[in-house]
Design an enzyme around this catalytic site. Sequence first.
Site, PDB file in Angstrom:
ATOM      1  N   SER A 137    -113.401  19.658  14.945  1.00 20.68           N
ATOM      2  CA  SER A 137    -112.020  19.365  14.597  1.00 20.68           C
ATOM      3  C   SER A 137    -111.338  18.604  15.744  1.00 20.68           C
ATOM      4  O   SER A 137    -111.805  17.534  16.131  1.00 20.68           O
ATOM      5  CB  SER A 137    -111.286  20.661  14.237  1.00 20.68           C
ATOM      6  OG  SER A 137    -110.074  20.395  13.586  1.00 20.68           O
ATOM      7  N   GLU A 194    -114.116  17.728   2.785  1.00 23.84           N
ATOM      8  CA  GLU A 194    -113.035  17.565   3.762  1.00 23.84           C
ATOM      9  C   GLU A 194    -112.150  16.357   3.501  1.00 23.84           C
ATOM     10  O   GLU A 194    -111.386  15.938   4.381  1.00 23.84           O
ATOM     11  CB  GLU A 194    -113.617  17.524   5.176  1.00 23.84           C
ATOM     12  CG  GLU A 194    -114.245  18.829   5.603  1.00 23.84           C
ATOM     13  CD  GLU A 194    -114.470  18.925   7.092  1.00 23.84           C
ATOM     14  OE1 GLU A 194    -113.472  19.043   7.826  1.00 23.84           O
ATOM     15  OE2 GLU A 194    -115.645  18.879   7.516  1.00 23.84           O
ATOM     16  N   HIS A 225    -113.913  22.535   5.876  1.00 23.21           N
ATOM     17  CA  HIS A 225    -113.669  22.403   7.311  1.00 23.21           C
ATOM     18  C   HIS A 225    -114.175  23.600   8.109  1.00 23.21           C
ATOM     19  O   HIS A 225    -114.510  23.474   9.284  1.00 23.21           O
ATOM     20  CB  HIS A 225    -112.171  22.210   7.557  1.00 23.21           C
ATOM     21  CG  HIS A 225    -111.824  21.687   8.917  1.00 23.21           C
ATOM     22  ND1 HIS A 225    -112.255  20.457   9.379  1.00 23.21           N
ATOM     23  CD2 HIS A 225    -111.080  22.225   9.918  1.00 23.21           C
ATOM     24  CE1 HIS A 225    -111.792  20.258  10.600  1.00 23.21           C
ATOM     25  NE2 HIS A 225    -111.076  21.325  10.959  1.00 23.21           N
TER      26      HIS A 225
END
Length: 244
Positions: A137, A194, A225
């Site tokens: 991320s 995602e 995610h």
Amino acid sequence: MQSKYNGYSYILDIYVPNEIPPAEGFPLIIVLDGTRYSKLMYETMAMQLRNRKKTLVDPAIIVGIGHDDKDIPKQRFYDFTAPAFHYHFPVRRGKVMQELPAGGAVQFLDFILQQIVPMLQEKYAVDDQKISLYGHSLGGLFVLWSYLIYPDSFYKYVALSPSIWWNNHELFRTIRQVENPIEAPIFIGVGGKEGDMVDDAQKFVAMASEKWINFEFYIAESENHASVIPTTMSRVLRFLKSDD
């Protein structure tokens, strides 16, 4: 461990294989958001080492760098974003993103390379030529930024579900400024569910492909995610395996 570059005290989780190190030392994997992911990586590695000829996983020292819960997301956001003249906080998933201090990536990278790595080299049998970086991320954003700006800092790079959207996709501008091929191997992975992060990762790979000699891009179909992390862990460990 307190950083002398930004004064923040980080949580370090250190996992060392329970076996005799090779003559050159163990490879070292530095895991961002370590309080979330480093134990999972170590347990995955330890399980697969029981049959390493088939799993193709090598033993490595795994070191997680984490933040205290009360400091997430503020310090984490600061650490993983690069310095810029202007920061754009967009609407994400229908919500206006909260403005937070940004731009501490240089100090955080210095902390890794100038404090954490030397400490580990002094205390453990580390192969100095095989130190890799893993992030997810915003951590994946930091990995890609490090890869583009400081490509010789690590042996291999892993960016999972990288937040390429940050600051009006500034990494797309950064990648255009890279003139020379980057030799360090890099793994970029993203979950198939995602959304725009899949599109961003595909565009990044397309833009950067001519600059890479060794890379792997993987879309984990049906994963989101969060689920992309355990789903890709074995694949990541095989990618991080030392070259023969």
